[in-house]
Design an enzyme around this catalytic site. Structure first.
Site, PDB file in Angstrom:
ATOM      1  N   GLY A 191       0.834  -1.206   0.000  1.00  0.00           N
ATOM      2  CA  GLY A 191       0.000   0.000   0.000  1.00  0.00           C
ATOM      3  C   GLY A 191       0.869   1.257   0.000  1.00  0.00           C
ATOM      4  N   HIS A 192       1.882   1.261   0.902  1.00  0.00           N
ATOM      5  CA  HIS A 192       2.813   2.404   0.924  1.00  0.00           C
ATOM      6  C   HIS A 192       3.545   2.521  -0.410  1.00  0.00           C
ATOM      7  CE1 HIS A 192       2.767   1.326   5.378  1.00  0.00           C
ATOM      8  NE2 HIS A 192       2.396   2.596   5.384  1.00  0.00           N
ATOM      9  N   LYS A 251      -7.496   3.572   2.479  1.00  0.00           N
ATOM     10  CA  LYS A 251      -7.906   2.641   3.534  1.00  0.00           C
ATOM     11  C   LYS A 251      -8.263   3.429   4.799  1.00  0.00           C
ATOM     12  CE  LYS A 251      -5.331  -0.254   5.994  1.00  0.00           C
ATOM     13  NZ  LYS A 251      -5.696  -0.109   7.411  1.00  0.00           N
ATOM     14  N   SER A 299      -0.066  -2.565   8.137  1.00  0.00           N
ATOM     15  CA  SER A 299       1.060  -2.997   8.974  1.00  0.00           C
ATOM     16  C   SER A 299       0.554  -3.875  10.106  1.00  0.00           C
ATOM     17  CB  SER A 299       1.793  -1.784   9.555  1.00  0.00           C
ATOM     18  OG  SER A 299       2.156  -0.908   8.518  1.00  0.00           O
TER      19      SER A 299
END
Ligand code: PAF
Length: 272
Positions: free
Chosen positions: A27-28, A140, A177
């Protein structure tokens, strides 16, 4: 960091910025990729911000792997990684906080009092230090994105906020995470969030307009799998985050579910 940023600005280079709390995932990386396409230079920060964690939350246990993060940022072509310590961001005597009146009064803000003020404060500070032209955030954390957009507008911060869609595992689980906390059984249960969202999306496509009916059905689906505790499931206006009773246009469905200890969030737009 300030010098790096001033030098870039003086030489006419644009800066994109991806603030993170580390323990980077796909995602990052999608935010970084987008950031690279939007500016001449890309800066990432890694800072586990204590002021956005409540007293009973996972600050001390928040996953960390700086070596892995630096390896990932290097491979992603990031130009600078800013890793301040808590004293640098919150030196003694600092007394200003950024507080929003309405957006934190919904969804995650209800069970995480103070969380969004912590986010707004740290993001304001990071933007002041990094001085980017563009900052990127994932959808998100939809409420976080709404809070940051509002804050940047209200405080005339004058940078572009760019959003990127949720990145999911093959079975639909939204990347986070916090997924690393899940046991293998909990990992299976965690797919119920995405399944409930897609089933709700289908209900709306099939003509269901009652938010209550859709939420009840999603709740039943999630409660049927082991180790899940529903914090909230909401259908709301994507701008104000206020609850919607009748689905007559695009709405946001958002949820927070404890799967064992980890609290997972996910969301999806539902369009009739
Ligand atoms: O989304 C996050 O990782 C954090 O909330 C952020 C935006 C880096 C602020 O600490």
């Amino acid at each position: 960091m300030r010098r790096f940023s001033s030098d870039l600005r003086r030489s006419g280079k644009t800066i994109a910025f991806v603030p993170t709390m580390g323990f980077l995932h796909q995602g990052h990386l999608s935010l970084m990729e987008k950031g690279k396409s939007l500016a001449a230079r890309l800066v990432v920060s890694i800072f586990v911000n204590p002021t956005q964690f409540g007293p009973n939350e996972d600050l001390a246990a928040y996953p960390k792997d700086e070596a892995r993060d630096l390896d990932m940022t290097q491979k992603a072509g990031v130009d600078a990684v800013f890793i301040p310590d808590v004293q640098q961001i919150y030196p003694s005597g600092c007394q200003t906080v950024v507080l929003l009146k309405f957006l934190p009064g919904h969804l995650c803000g209800l069970s995480r009092p103070g969380h969004f003020n912590g986010v707004a404060t740290v993001v304001t500070k990071l933007l002041g230090i990094v001085r980017p032209h563009t900052a990127l955030f994932g959808e998100k954390d939809f409420q976080q994105l709404a809070v940051i957009r509002q804050m940047v507008k209200d405080l005339e911060i004058g940078i572009d906020i760019v959003a990127a869609p949720i990145v999911r595992e093959a079975d639909g689980l939204a990347m986070s995470s916090r997924n690393m906390y899940l046991t293998s059984d909990q990992r299976k249960s965690a797919t119920s969030l995405y399944r409930a969202l897609t089933a709700s999306r289908q209900m709306v496509k099939n003509g269901e307009t009652s938010a209550e009916v859709i939420i009840r059905s999603a709740a039943a689906r999630i409660s049927a799998v082991p180790e899940t505790i529903i914090d909230y499931i909401a259908i709301c206006d994507p701008q104000t985050l206020e609850d919607v009773a009748v689905v007559s246009g695009p709405v946001l469905m958002a949820m927070a579910i404890m799967v064992g200890k980890p609290r997972l969030i996910d969301n999806m737009m539902l369009t009739p």
